[in-house]
Motif scaffolding. Structure first.
Motif, PDB file in Angstrom:
ATOM      1  N   SER A 181       0.855  -1.181   0.000  1.00 20.29           N
ATOM      2  CA  SER A 181       0.000   0.000   0.000  1.00 20.29           C
ATOM      3  C   SER A 181       0.893   1.233   0.000  1.00 20.29           C
ATOM      4  N   ASP A 182       0.279   2.383  -0.158  1.00 22.58           N
ATOM      5  CA  ASP A 182       1.059   3.624  -0.168  1.00 22.58           C
ATOM      6  C   ASP A 182       0.825   4.441   1.106  1.00 22.58           C
ATOM      7  N   GLU A 183       0.343   3.772   2.174  1.00 27.45           N
ATOM      8  CA  GLU A 183       0.036   4.467   3.418  1.00 27.45           C
ATOM      9  C   GLU A 183       1.226   4.535   4.371  1.00 27.45           C
ATOM     10  N   HIS A 184       2.245   3.742   4.118  1.00 25.84           N
ATOM     11  CA  HIS A 184       3.393   3.676   5.028  1.00 25.84           C
ATOM     12  C   HIS A 184       4.691   3.997   4.308  1.00 25.84           C
ATOM     13  N   GLY A 185       4.603   4.733   3.210  1.00 29.79           N
ATOM     14  CA  GLY A 185       5.776   5.062   2.408  1.00 29.79           C
ATOM     15  C   GLY A 185       5.440   4.867   0.945  1.00 29.79           C
ATOM     16  N   PRO A 186       6.417   5.070   0.062  1.00 24.58           N
ATOM     17  CA  PRO A 186       6.168   4.832  -1.364  1.00 24.58           C
ATOM     18  C   PRO A 186       5.729   3.388  -1.607  1.00 24.58           C
ATOM     19  N   LEU A 190       8.843   0.216   2.687  1.00 24.31           N
ATOM     20  CA  LEU A 190       8.395   0.389   4.069  1.00 24.31           C
ATOM     21  C   LEU A 190       9.335   1.365   4.762  1.00 24.31           C
ATOM     22  N   ASN A 191       8.787   2.496   5.188  1.00 25.79           N
ATOM     23  CA  ASN A 191       9.586   3.463   5.943  1.00 25.79           C
ATOM     24  C   ASN A 191      10.024   2.848   7.272  1.00 25.79           C
ATOM     25  N   PRO A 192      11.103   3.383   7.889  1.00 21.60           N
ATOM     26  CA  PRO A 192      11.602   2.812   9.154  1.00 21.60           C
ATOM     27  C   PRO A 192      10.484   2.560  10.154  1.00 21.60           C
ATOM     28  N   THR A 193      10.406   1.304  10.614  1.00 20.14           N
ATOM     29  CA  THR A 193       9.337   0.857  11.511  1.00 20.14           C
ATOM     30  C   THR A 193       9.948   0.159  12.716  1.00 20.14           C
ATOM     31  N   SER A 194       9.470   0.490  13.904  1.00 17.63           N
ATOM     32  CA  SER A 194       9.971  -0.144  15.125  1.00 17.63           C
ATOM     33  C   SER A 194       9.350  -1.531  15.284  1.00 17.63           C
ATOM     34  N   LEU A 209      13.164  -1.436  11.221  1.00 20.56           N
ATOM     35  CA  LEU A 209      13.189  -2.128   9.931  1.00 20.56           C
ATOM     36  C   LEU A 209      12.815  -1.175   8.805  1.00 20.56           C
ATOM     37  N   SER A 210      13.660  -1.153   7.771  1.00 17.68           N
ATOM     38  CA  SER A 210      13.333  -0.514   6.497  1.00 17.68           C
ATOM     39  C   SER A 210      13.335  -1.621   5.454  1.00 17.68           C
ATOM     40  N   ALA A 211      12.339  -1.647   4.578  1.00 19.79           N
ATOM     41  CA  ALA A 211      12.228  -2.778   3.653  1.00 19.79           C
ATOM     42  C   ALA A 211      11.744  -2.323   2.292  1.00 19.79           C
ATOM     43  N   SER A 212      11.942  -3.200   1.317  1.00 19.06           N
ATOM     44  CA  SER A 212      11.509  -2.920  -0.045  1.00 19.06           C
ATOM     45  C   SER A 212      11.219  -4.231  -0.766  1.00 19.06           C
ATOM     46  N   ILE A 213      10.199  -4.210  -1.619  1.00 20.85           N
ATOM     47  CA  ILE A 213       9.868  -5.385  -2.439  1.00 20.85           C
ATOM     48  C   ILE A 213      10.766  -5.391  -3.670  1.00 20.85           C
TER      49      ILE A 213
END
Length: 487
Positions: A181-186, A190-194, A209-213
Motif C-alpha cells: 500500500s502507499d500508506e506507510h511510504g512509497p 516500508l519506511n523505518p518501523t519499530s 526495519l526498512s524494507a523494499s519489495i
C-alpha cells in the motif's frame, strides 16, 4: 576458416574478411598465425595454445573462449570451435575453425562480476543487518551484521532456517501488506518501523526495519530488509530522559527550597506569639483541667508547626556546613549507636558489611549523620519495629566513590510511588507521624556533597536506598535565594 595440414589458410567466409577488412588475396596461402594474430611463427613456439595442433593430435572437436592481444595491444575474446576434416581414408587432412567475437559480452560480464563483488562487500561490511528473502520467506542473503545481531550464521539460516527463525511471521505478513500500500511510504517500500527480532538464544532485540519489495519485469520475486539495532539508541534515550528528569527535579527542589525558606521565616514570628500567649493562658487556667487540656493541645500543635518550619529552613540551606575528614564506618556506627537502644529498634536485626581499609571521606559530618539517621528510622518504621536492616559500604576506587546501601525487609515501595519519595511533603506514614521532608532534605544534603541517592524495591521485597558520595568533596553550587534578607 579452413586450414591445411601445414597451417596455411585454404579458405575463409565473407564475415572473416569483413571483420578484418581483408581480401582473398591477402590471406590465401598464408599461415593462420600470421593472419589471425600477426605472428611470424606458430602459436606454440610463443608458448601459446594452438588449437589446430591439439585437434590434429586428438582428432576431437575443441570449443573454448580464447583471449588474445591485437597488434595494437587491445584484449579481445572469441568463442572458437575447431573441428577436424577427414579425407576419404579417414585421416585428418584439414581443420575447420569457426570463431565469433564475444569481447563486448565478456567485458560486460566482467564488469557485472566486479559490480557484484563490490555490492557483496558493501552488504557484508554494513553494520546494520541486511536480509534478502524470496516470496516464500527462504533467506537468500544474510549479511555479517545480521549474524552479529541474531547469533545465527548465514549458513544456518540459508541451509536450514527460514525468515520465521528470527522474525515473527505475523509481523512479516503485516509489513508486506504495508509495502503493497502507499500508506506507510512509497508503494513497494516500508519506511523505518519499530519492531523486535528474536536471537538464537531467545533474546528479544528492539530494531528499526526498512524494507523494499524486489520486482523483476513487474513481478514480485522477493524482498530486502535492513535491520538497525536500537539497543544503544534506546539506552541513550533513556539516559537522556533520566538526566532530564533529574534536572527538572533539581530545579523543582531548588525553587521549592527558596520559597520554603521565605515562608518559614514569615511563619516563625506568629508561631512564637501563639506559643507565648498559649503558655500565659495555661498559667491562668492551671486549676481548670478541661481548659488546660485544650491549651496543651494548642501548644502541641504549635510545636509540631515549629518542627515543620525548622525542617523547611534546614531544607533551604544553601551550602554544606563545616567540612571535615572522617571515617565513614565510624560515622555509621555512631549513628546506629544513637538509635539502637530505642524501643523502635529492639526487635530489628542489624547487619553491617563494611569494606576495610577505605580512605577517609570529606564532608559535613553532622549533615550526613542526619541523612543516615533519617534512613535508619524510615527503615524501622517500614518494618514496624521488627525485621532486618542491612547496611553495606564499599569504596569504588575506579570512580573514587563511596557506595552505601541501606535496605530493609519491610513491604517495599510500590513502583508508581518511587519517583515521589523525594518530593517535599510526600509521606506514606500516618497523619501526624511524618512531615514528608526527611527524604527531601536527605537528597539535598547528598546532592550538595556532589553525590547521588537512589531508591528501589528488589524482587525479594523490602526497600533499598543506594547513596553514592565522592572521595574528594567539591561543594555543589546552588541558586541565590529569592527572598531578600535570608541568611
Amino acid at each position: 576458416m579452413v586450414v591445411n595440414d601445414d597451417m596455411t589458410i585454404d579458405g575463409v567466409n565473407e564475415t572473416f574478411l569483413k571483420e578484418r577488412d581483408l581480401g582473398y588475396n591477402d590471406i590465401l596461402g598464408k599461415h593462420c598465425y600470421q593472419v589471425r594474430y600477426g605472428l611470424d611463427r606458430p602459436c606454440s613456439e610463443y608458448g601459446k595454445r594452438c588449437y589446430l595442433e591439439e585437434v590434429k593430435k586428438s582428432g576431437k572437436i575443441i570449443s573454448t573462449i580464447h583471449d588474445y592481444l591485437t597488434p595494437e595491444g587491445e584484449e579481445r575474446f572469441e568463442v572458437i570451435t575447431v573441428s577436424p576434416i577427414l579425407d576419404q581414408e579417414g585421416n585428418i587432412s584439414k581443420s575447420l575453425e569457426a570463431s565469433r567475437d564475444v569481447t563486448d559480452r565478456i567485458k560486460l560480464e566482467k564488469e557485472a562480476q566486479r559490480s557484484n563483488i563490490f555490492l557483496q562487500n558493501v552488504i557484508q561490511s554494513t553494520v546494520d543487518g541486511i536480509v534478502v528473502v524470496d516470496t516464500k520467506g527462504n533467506v537468500l542473503i544474510f549479511n555479517e551484521g545480521m549474524e552479529r545481531l541474531t547469533g545465527y550464521s548465514a549458513r544456518e539460516i540459508m541451509e536450514r532456517g527460514h525468515l520465521a527463525s528470527f522474525y515473527n511471521i505475523d509481523v512479516a505478513r503485516e509489513n508486506m501488506m504495508k509495502m503493497r500500500s502507499d500508506e506507510h511510504g512509497p508503494m513497494g517500500k516500508l519506511n523505518p518501523t519499530s519492531m523486535s527480532i528474536i536471537t538464537k538464544d531467545g533474546e528479544e532485540i528492539p530494531v528499526t526495519l526498512s524494507a523494499s519489495i524486489i520486482t523483476i519485469n513487474e513481478k514480485e520475486v522477493g524482498s530486502v530488509g535492513i535491520f538497525t539495532d536500537m539497543r544503544e539508541i534506546l539506552k541513550m534515550r533513556k539516559d537522556l530522559e533520566e538526566a532530564h528528569f533529574q534536572l527538572v527535579q533539581s530545579e523543582k527542589i531548588a525553587s521549592v527550597g527558596k520559597m520554603a525558606a521565605g515562608v518559614a521565616h514569615e511563619i516563625n514570628n506568629p508561631l512564637a506569639g501563639i506559643m507565648m500567649y498559649a503558655e500565659l493562658l495555661r498559667e491562668n487556667f492551671i486549676d481548670n483541667s478541661q481548659h488546660s487540656k485544650d491549651i496543651q493541645e494548642i501548644i502541641d500543635q504549635t510545636l509540631r508547626c515549629k518542627k515543620i518550619v525548622s525542617e523547611l529552613l534546614e531544607f533551604s540551606r544553601q551550602t554544606v556546613g563545616k567540612a571535615s575528614s572522617f571515617n565513614i564506618e565510624q560515622m555509621i556506627t555512631k549513628t546506629l549507636n544513637l538509635l539502637i537502644n530505642q524501643a523502635l529498634f529492639q526487635d530489628i536485626e542489624v547487619e553491617k558489611i563494611i569494606q576495610s581499609d577505605m580512605p577517609e571521606m570529606v564532608g559535613d559530618l553532622g549533615q550526613l549523620q542526619q541523612v543516615f539517621t533519617n534512613l535508619f528510622i524510615n527503615a524501622a518504621d517500614a518494618m514496624e519495629g521488627k525485621g532486618k536492616l542491612n547496611i553495606s559500604v564499599k569504596y569504588d576506587s575506579s570512580r573514587n566513590l563511596f557506595i552505601t546501601t541501606v535496605s530493609d525487609s519491610g513491604p517495599g515501595i510500590p513502583k508508581e510511588l518511587r519517583t515521589k519519595v523525594f518530593d517535599m511533603f510526600f509521606t506514606t506514614k500516618p497523619v501526624g507521624k511524618g512531615t514528608g521532608l526527611g527524604l527531601s532534605i536527605s537528597q539535598k544534603i547528598i546532592n550538595l556533597h556532589g553525590g547521588n541517592i537512589l531508591v528501589d524495591s528488589p524482587p525479594e521485597g523490602g526497600t533499598r536506598f543506594i547513596i553514592e558520595l565522592p572521595l574528594g568533596f567539591v561543594e555543589q553550587p546552588d541558586e541565590e535565594p529569592v527572598f531578600i534578607g535570608l541568611d
